[in-house]
Design a protein around this motif. Structure first.
Motif, PDB file in Angstrom:
ATOM      1  N   ASN A   1      36.377  39.291  58.895  1.00 53.84           N
ATOM      2  CA  ASN A   1      36.504  40.085  57.676  1.00 53.84           C
ATOM      3  C   ASN A   1      35.603  39.523  56.586  1.00 53.84           C
ATOM      4  O   ASN A   1      35.801  38.413  56.112  1.00 53.84           O
ATOM      5  N   LYS A   2      34.614  40.288  56.167  1.00 50.91           N
ATOM      6  CA  LYS A   2      33.661  39.808  55.171  1.00 50.91           C
ATOM      7  C   LYS A   2      34.177  39.944  53.742  1.00 50.91           C
ATOM      8  O   LYS A   2      33.649  39.319  52.834  1.00 50.91           O
ATOM      9  N   SER A   3      35.168  40.787  53.519  1.00 47.30           N
ATOM     10  CA  SER A   3      35.662  41.026  52.169  1.00 47.30           C
ATOM     11  C   SER A   3      36.867  40.163  51.822  1.00 47.30           C
ATOM     12  O   SER A   3      37.444  40.314  50.749  1.00 47.30           O
ATOM     13  N   THR A   4      37.268  39.251  52.699  1.00 50.17           N
ATOM     14  CA  THR A   4      38.458  38.449  52.445  1.00 50.17           C
ATOM     15  C   THR A   4      38.275  37.534  51.255  1.00 50.17           C
ATOM     16  O   THR A   4      39.186  37.366  50.444  1.00 50.17           O
TER      17      THR A   4
ATOM     18  N   MET B   1      34.837  30.906  35.236  1.00 47.34           N
ATOM     19  CA  MET B   1      33.693  30.105  34.804  1.00 47.34           C
ATOM     20  C   MET B   1      32.998  30.734  33.599  1.00 47.34           C
ATOM     21  O   MET B   1      32.639  30.039  32.638  1.00 47.34           O
ATOM     22  N   ILE B   2      32.822  32.054  33.616  1.00 43.61           N
ATOM     23  CA  ILE B   2      32.157  32.734  32.497  1.00 43.61           C
ATOM     24  C   ILE B   2      32.990  32.605  31.224  1.00 43.61           C
ATOM     25  O   ILE B   2      32.464  32.306  30.148  1.00 43.61           O
ATOM     26  N   ASN B   3      34.306  32.803  31.328  1.00 44.11           N
ATOM     27  CA  ASN B   3      35.165  32.684  30.146  1.00 44.11           C
ATOM     28  C   ASN B   3      35.204  31.258  29.616  1.00 44.11           C
ATOM     29  O   ASN B   3      35.232  31.038  28.396  1.00 44.11           O
TER      30      ASN B   3
ATOM     31  N   SER C   1      35.181  36.281  42.996  1.00 44.55           N
ATOM     32  CA  SER C   1      35.220  36.983  41.714  1.00 44.55           C
ATOM     33  C   SER C   1      36.086  36.245  40.706  1.00 44.55           C
ATOM     34  O   SER C   1      35.767  36.181  39.517  1.00 44.55           O
ATOM     35  N   LEU C   2      37.188  35.665  41.182  1.00 43.11           N
ATOM     36  CA  LEU C   2      38.065  34.891  40.309  1.00 43.11           C
ATOM     37  C   LEU C   2      37.345  33.673  39.748  1.00 43.11           C
ATOM     38  O   LEU C   2      37.454  33.353  38.554  1.00 43.11           O
TER      39      LEU C   2
ATOM     40  N   HIS D   1      27.293  30.522  48.899  1.00 41.50           N
ATOM     41  CA  HIS D   1      27.854  29.220  49.269  1.00 41.50           C
ATOM     42  C   HIS D   1      29.381  29.223  49.137  1.00 41.50           C
ATOM     43  O   HIS D   1      30.089  28.676  49.988  1.00 41.50           O
ATOM     44  N   LEU D   2      29.881  29.835  48.060  1.00 46.23           N
ATOM     45  CA  LEU D   2      31.326  29.913  47.887  1.00 46.23           C
ATOM     46  C   LEU D   2      31.967  30.768  48.970  1.00 46.23           C
ATOM     47  O   LEU D   2      33.064  30.470  49.445  1.00 46.23           O
ATOM     48  N   ASN D   3      31.283  31.825  49.354  1.00 45.96           N
ATOM     49  CA  ASN D   3      31.808  32.700  50.400  1.00 45.96           C
ATOM     50  C   ASN D   3      31.957  31.949  51.722  1.00 45.96           C
ATOM     51  O   ASN D   3      32.974  32.076  52.419  1.00 45.96           O
TER      52      ASN D   3
END
Length: 224
Positions: free
Chosen positions: A66-69, A81-83, A75-76, A52-54
């Motif tokens: 471009n799928k890696s943009t 969120m984890i920290n 990842s950020l 969903h974020l993608n």
């Protein structure tokens, strides 16, 4: 008051060892890589929000091929969120409450956007300095204002994230310290307030990661 802010002190030791900054890597250390490759419920729990974020970040970046943009921004968001969520656990250090952590994430992104924009799209960067319809007399002032607002972007990203994490943790610490001196009649009310505040902090931890990632994506879309 000095003891109150000790929970945000990087040099505070746990078990007589300076392990505070390692707490930000505890999630990655406790999850073996084989679990990420298996098609299980835990894996789907991570992949659904990432998809969903993608899609959302692609709309903001106006990127179709471009799928890696959007990989760096997704990842950020996950890392912040984890920290943030790890900081809600007792005796764990909140790394995102420090400008050392937030500036390390914001400044390299901002510098990369600026270097790309001014080297590849210099004409468009100059156009951003003067909005459409600006009178000729106000153009010098608009250039100064836009330049200042552009320079302080990494600072606003960093301070927003750190300040929100510090504010919530301070309120929880203050309520926890006052609960020790309360009577048994008021203690259940304090427990309910603490539970609601913990739920609010959990939502803030997720929202702040989302805001940081979305604003970074919008800054990237301006120079692309």
């Amino acid at each position: 008051m000095s003891n109150l802010f000790s929970i945000f002190e990087p040099s505070t030791s746990m078990m007589s060892m300076p392990l505070n900054w390692i707490s930000s890597m505890m999630v990655l250390m406790t999850i073996p890589s084989m679990y990420w490759m298996m098609n299980n419920r835990y894996n789907k729990m991570w992949h659904l929000p990432m998809k969903h974020l993608n899609k959302e970040f692609k709309i903001l970046l106006k990127s179709k091929n471009n799928k890696s943009t959007t990989l760096i921004f997704v990842s950020l968001f996950m890392m912040i969120m984890i920290n943030n969520l790890m900081g809600l656990f007792p005796y764990l250090f909140t790394s995102t409450s420090h400008l050392t952590m937030t500036l390390t994430m914001a400044i390299p992104l901002w510098m990369a956007f600026m270097m790309f924009g001014w080297t590849k799209n210099s004409e468009m960067m100059f156009m951003h300095m003067v909005p459409t319809g600006t009178p000729v007399i106000l153009m010098p002032f608009m250039v100064c204002i836009e330049s200042v607002s552009n320079i302080i972007r990494p600072g606003t990203l960093s301070v927003r994230l750190a300040a929100n994490m510090i504010a919530g943790h301070l309120i929880m610490t203050l309520l926890g310290n006052t609960a020790m001196s309360m009577t048994m009649n008021i203690l259940p009310v304090m427990l309910i307030i603490q539970t609601l505040l913990l739920m609010l902090e959990t939502a803030v931890a997720i929202i702040q990661g989302y805001v940081f990632a979305v604003l970074s994506t919008l800054y990237a879309s301006e120079v692309n």
